[in-house]
Every structure is written in C-alpha cells, then in structure tokens.
Design a protein around this motif. Structure first.
Motif, short mmCIF file in Angstrom:
data_model
loop_
_atom_site.label_atom_id
_atom_site.label_comp_id
_atom_site.label_asym_id
_atom_site.label_seq_id
_atom_site.Cartn_x
_atom_site.Cartn_y
_atom_site.Cartn_z
N GLU A 135 0.84 -1.20 0.00
CA GLU A 135 0.00 0.00 0.00
C GLU A 135 0.88 1.25 0.00
O GLU A 135 1.85 1.33 0.76
CB GLU A 135 -0.89 -0.03 1.25
N THR B 5 -1.10 4.54 -7.99
CA THR B 5 -0.75 4.39 -6.57
C THR B 5 -1.53 3.23 -5.99
O THR B 5 -2.75 3.13 -6.21
CB THR B 5 -1.12 5.69 -5.80
N THR C 133 -3.62 1.49 -3.47
CA THR C 133 -4.45 1.95 -2.34
C THR C 133 -4.76 0.82 -1.36
O THR C 133 -5.05 1.06 -0.21
CB THR C 133 -5.77 2.59 -2.83
N SER C 134 -4.69 -0.44 -1.84
CA SER C 134 -4.86 -1.55 -0.90
C SER C 134 -4.32 -2.84 -1.50
O SER C 134 -4.30 -3.01 -2.73
CB SER C 134 -6.33 -1.73 -0.51
N TYR D 198 -9.37 3.85 -11.60
CA TYR D 198 -8.97 2.81 -10.65
C TYR D 198 -8.69 1.54 -11.44
O TYR D 198 -9.21 1.37 -12.56
CB TYR D 198 -10.08 2.53 -9.62
#
Lengths: 143, 158
Positions: A8, A100, A102-103, A131
């Motif tokens: 993350e 990036t 995120t999870s 996303y």
C-alpha cells in the motif's frame, strides 16, 4: 513485477504519450472503429462542432492509461478497470499516468491489489481519473 | 441488441500499436510476457473495437448514407445530438475471464440508467448508461462494460 511485491502506498508514474499526433488519432480510429469525425477531421471539428482542434478519443486516453498498470505489474491481470474522463485531450499533448496502490488484500484466489490512477497533461491538468483492480495472472484459462 | 465479435490476432496487434503499446503480451505467443498470462491476451480496452462489428454503430460511414464529416463542405451535426456534442463521460470494465485471439464473443447491449444535470459551461447535460456483456464461444461471461455517455447542449472546451 508480481502482485506479492506491491505494498500500500507504492506508486509508479510514466509518460504514456509524448506530443500526441493526429496520425495516432487516425490509427486509433481505424483500430477501434470509432470514426466520429470529431476525432480525425479538423475541418468538421472546428467549423461544425465548434472546437479549436480535433479531440482525442476518450477510449484512447483510457487505453494509454492502462499501459502503466500492465507495464508496471506485468505478472498480474486486471479484474476491474474504470475511468472518468475529466478534460479533453488534444493533439500535441504529453500525458503522464501515475498509479498508486491503495490496498493489497487476500482474495479467494490469491492476492488482490487496488490502484488509483491519474492521467495528467503537460500543464498538470488531470484528463482522466480512475482505478484498477489486479488479480493473479491468468494461466491456462481461456485456452 | 446482440451481435458477434471475432477477436482476431491482427486486429489485436493493430489495436496495441494504436496505443503505442508494443508489449509482446498482446501478439507474441512464444514470448515470456505472453506465457506468464497463459498465452496472448487482448489489451484491457480492446473490446472498444467491438464497434467494428456493431451493425448499428453510428460512428462509421455506411455506403449510400450521408456522412456528417467533411468532404467538399465542412459536414453537419449528427442528427442525434443537435447543436451540442455527445461525449464519453465514464467507462468501466469488469474482467471475468481472459480474452484471447481466436475467441468469438457474443456482445449483448442494453440501456442502463439515465439522468440530467445542469452545467453553466455546457447547458443541460443528458447522461445515459449503456451496459455491454461479452460472452465467449464456450458460453462464459468474459467481460462486463459500463459506458456513461453525456450529450451536451453546447460545445465544451478543455
């Protein structure tokens, strides 16, 4: 890179097109079948549609955005990918995508990762936000 | 509506080239890049090219039908959108199974939600959702696409 190597907060950015050409818009029109003259016909775009230039296909920007995901985490496959088209992309634009993490979670079939995506032009204006969700690479499925 | 969409290796290669994406994953079966994925895959947004096989796709000239792009004159606005412009607002894909050259997909399209919004820049915005399901030759659902289109009252710059 493999899914297991993502944490993350990891991020990656890449220029996906430098000085977008009208020829590339013609290539994309031919490959995608979207021959809307707004994307390839400057006479129509300026004199009929009222734009300053032809505008890039939104789907082209989406396809360019995907390159960062498939190029960076090249040993995974997408399970979901979505974008919102926020501003026009024009010939001459240089687009940079930043991704990036995120999870990272454990799904039923192995690790899964969610990425936030942002594509900006040479003036720092966001043209696409989106996303991607990644899963383990397909193996023999679909053979 | 429903139509058939063959996934051809040459079409996949040309699609990847149009994106400037020369990752051998999309065209070279023998490459490590493809083997990691169980063979050549279609790029994530390749299903956009189903438009080629959609008999009713409006953004392709049809013989004998006036085309709204320029020729001798500058062209004319497409009948559906009046003086404004039809723009793509959002696109979402859910991937259920891989799509590979040689697959023959059945494409089923249905309208989704519709709504309106007021915009100072572009007048009344009409949003329309369209849901497209792609099923392969084995009857497996491979991909679900949701496209959100917006028709503006006036042109929108930048």
């Amino acid at each position: 890179m493999r899914l297991e190597e993502l944490t993350e907060g990891d991020s990656h950015s890449q220029v996906v097109v430098h000085d977008l050409t009208r020829t590339q818009l013609v290539m994309y029109a031919g490959a995608s079948g979207d021959f809307n003259p707004l994307h390839t016909d400057e006479v129509y775009a300026t004199q009929v549609a009222g734009y300053d230039k032809i505008i890039a296909h939104g789907q082209l920007t989406m396809g360019l955005t995907a390159k960062v995901v498939t190029g960076w985490v090249d040993e995974a496959d997408l399970s979901a990918f979505g974008v919102r088209f926020k501003n026009q992309v024009w010939p001459g634009d240089t687009l940079t995508v930043s991704a990036t993490v995120t999870s990272v979670t454990k799904g039923p079939h192995g690790p899964e990762a969610e990425l936030a995506l942002s594509t900006t032009n040479q003036d720092g204006v966001e043209v696409v936000s989106g996303y991607a969700r990644l899963r383990e690479a397909w193996t023999a499925e679909g053979r | 509506m429903s139509f058939s969409f063959p996934v051809e290796a040459g079409a996949v290669l040309m699609f990847a080239r149009a994106l400037g994406d020369l990752d051998p994953r999309w065209y070279d079966e023998a490459s490590t890049a493809a083997q990691v994925h169980g063979g050549v895959l279609a790029p994530p947004t390749f299903v956009a090219s189903a438009a080629h096989f959609d008999p009713d796709w409006p953004y392709r000239p049809h013989p004998g039908v006036p085309w709204h792009g320029s020729g001798r004159g500058p062209g004319f606005p497409p009948p559906a959108s009046g003086s404004g412009t039809s723009l793509h607002a959002e696109q979402h894909y859910e991937y259920h199974r891989p799509i590979r050259p040689g697959d023959v997909l059945t494409v089923d399209r249905e309208p989704g939600k519709r709504w309106e919004k007021q915009s100072a820049r572009a007048g009344t915005l009409r949003f329309e959702e369209e849901i497209t399901r792609f099923t392969n030759q084995r009857g497996e659902l491979v991909l679900t696409a949701i496209r959100v289109r917006v028709v503006t009252e006036r042109p929108v710059e930048g």
